[in-house]
Design an enzyme around this catalytic site. Structure first.
Site, PDB file in Angstrom:
ATOM      1  N   HIS A 162       0.830  -1.197   0.000  1.00  0.00           N
ATOM      2  CA  HIS A 162       0.000   0.000   0.000  1.00  0.00           C
ATOM      3  C   HIS A 162       0.871   1.256   0.000  1.00  0.00           C
ATOM      4  CE1 HIS A 162      -3.189   2.823   0.954  1.00  0.00           C
ATOM      5  NE2 HIS A 162      -4.033   1.868   0.600  1.00  0.00           N
ATOM      6  N   PRO A 163       0.542   2.224  -0.869  1.00  0.00           N
ATOM      7  CA  PRO A 163       1.413   3.395  -1.052  1.00  0.00           C
ATOM      8  C   PRO A 163       1.107   4.592  -0.158  1.00  0.00           C
ATOM      9  CG  PRO A 163      -0.316   3.432  -2.694  1.00  0.00           C
ATOM     10  CD  PRO A 163      -0.538   2.180  -1.869  1.00  0.00           C
ATOM     11  N   CYS A 164       0.250   4.426   0.853  1.00  0.00           N
ATOM     12  CA  CYS A 164      -0.183   5.585   1.625  1.00  0.00           C
ATOM     13  C   CYS A 164       0.965   6.326   2.305  1.00  0.00           C
ATOM     14  CB  CYS A 164      -1.228   5.182   2.658  1.00  0.00           C
ATOM     15  SG  CYS A 164      -0.665   3.974   3.878  1.00  0.00           S
ATOM     16  N   GLY A 165       2.035   5.626   2.677  1.00  0.00           N
ATOM     17  CA  GLY A 165       3.138   6.294   3.358  1.00  0.00           C
ATOM     18  C   GLY A 165       4.346   6.539   2.480  1.00  0.00           C
ATOM     19  N   THR A 166       4.230   6.226   1.173  1.00  0.00           N
ATOM     20  CA  THR A 166       5.384   6.302   0.280  1.00  0.00           C
ATOM     21  C   THR A 166       5.949   7.705   0.162  1.00  0.00           C
ATOM     22  OG1 THR A 166       4.614   4.404  -1.016  1.00  0.00           O
ATOM     23  CG2 THR A 166       6.220   5.872  -2.053  1.00  0.00           C
TER      24      THR A 166
END
Length: 225
Positions: A162-166
């Site tokens: 999941h890219p939410c914190g990328t």
């Protein structure tokens, strides 16, 4: 061409430019490794073999490496992923796709895993292939760390990070780099930097030569251990 390092994101056009540069650099440096390719809007690396690294197999592989080291001290070190050729019956094949997220404005890694006969691996089996630190995190946050979602191009369920914190950790990555102090980062460097971190989650390493040739990328070991 450069992107801003202030918020850790990248535009769609810059992602395409970075992907093109990444493919060419990979081909030039990694002539013995499977090539990344640009396919209909995303990067693709397929049919990558990994060895099931349970404790017994890991000890066996380590023993083989030690024996070879004693007998052939001058042989170039072999990536553990290549050991799969000695244990073909335990081979797991992985397809990796890097897709651009228009919502988060960052790359996203999608992957699937399967046996030699094409049978899909479930997450519990995939865990046995992952690095120890990744497995530890999965045990704590199993479905928030790696989840199964529809592939935006293939429209089939694939595993994804999941890219939410990328954007946040990409920002920290560049802020820790003195050469990014002017808040601009070469576009081709963004993707290499991103994969150098994300790839470690699934045991996919970026060769050192890629990092060396990526505009003097700072040593980011302090960020991911």
């Amino acid at each position: 061409m450069a992107v801003s390092s202030l918020d850790g994101t990248i535009s769609s056009s810059d992602f395409c430019a970075a992907a093109s540069a990444f493919v060419e650099r990979w081909k030039m440096i990694n002539t013995r490794l499977p090539p990344w390719s640009w396919v209909k809007g995303y990067l693709s690396l397929e049919s990558v073999c990994l060895l099931r690294f349970n404790e017994e197999k890991h000890e066996e592989a380590s023993h083989v490496e030690k024996q070879e080291s004693c007998c052939e001290e001058t042989v170039e070190p072999m990536d553990k992923a290549l050991l799969v050729q000695r244990y073909g019956h335990d081979a797991h094949y992985y397809d990796f796709h890097i897709v651009y997220s228009t919502i988060y404005r960052v790359p996203v890694l999608f992957f699937r895993a399967y046996y030699n006969d094409g049978q899909t691996l479930v997450l519990d089996d995939i865990q046995k292939d992952l690095p120890f630190i990744t497995t530890k995190v999965l045990m704590e946050t199993k479905w928030t760390f790696i989840s199964q979602e529809e592939h935006p191009y293939l429209h089939r369920p694939w595993y994804t990070l999941h890219p939410c914190g990328t954007s946040k950790w990409m920002n920290l990555l560049f802020l820790s780099d003195a050469s990014a102090a002017i808040d601009r980062v070469p576009v081709e460097r963004y993707l290499v930097s991103w994969l150098s971190v994300v790839g470690q989650v699934v045991g996919l390493k970026v060769p050192l030569e890629m990092l060396k040739h990526s505009s003097q990328m700072a040593n980011s070991s302090g960020i991911f251990g």
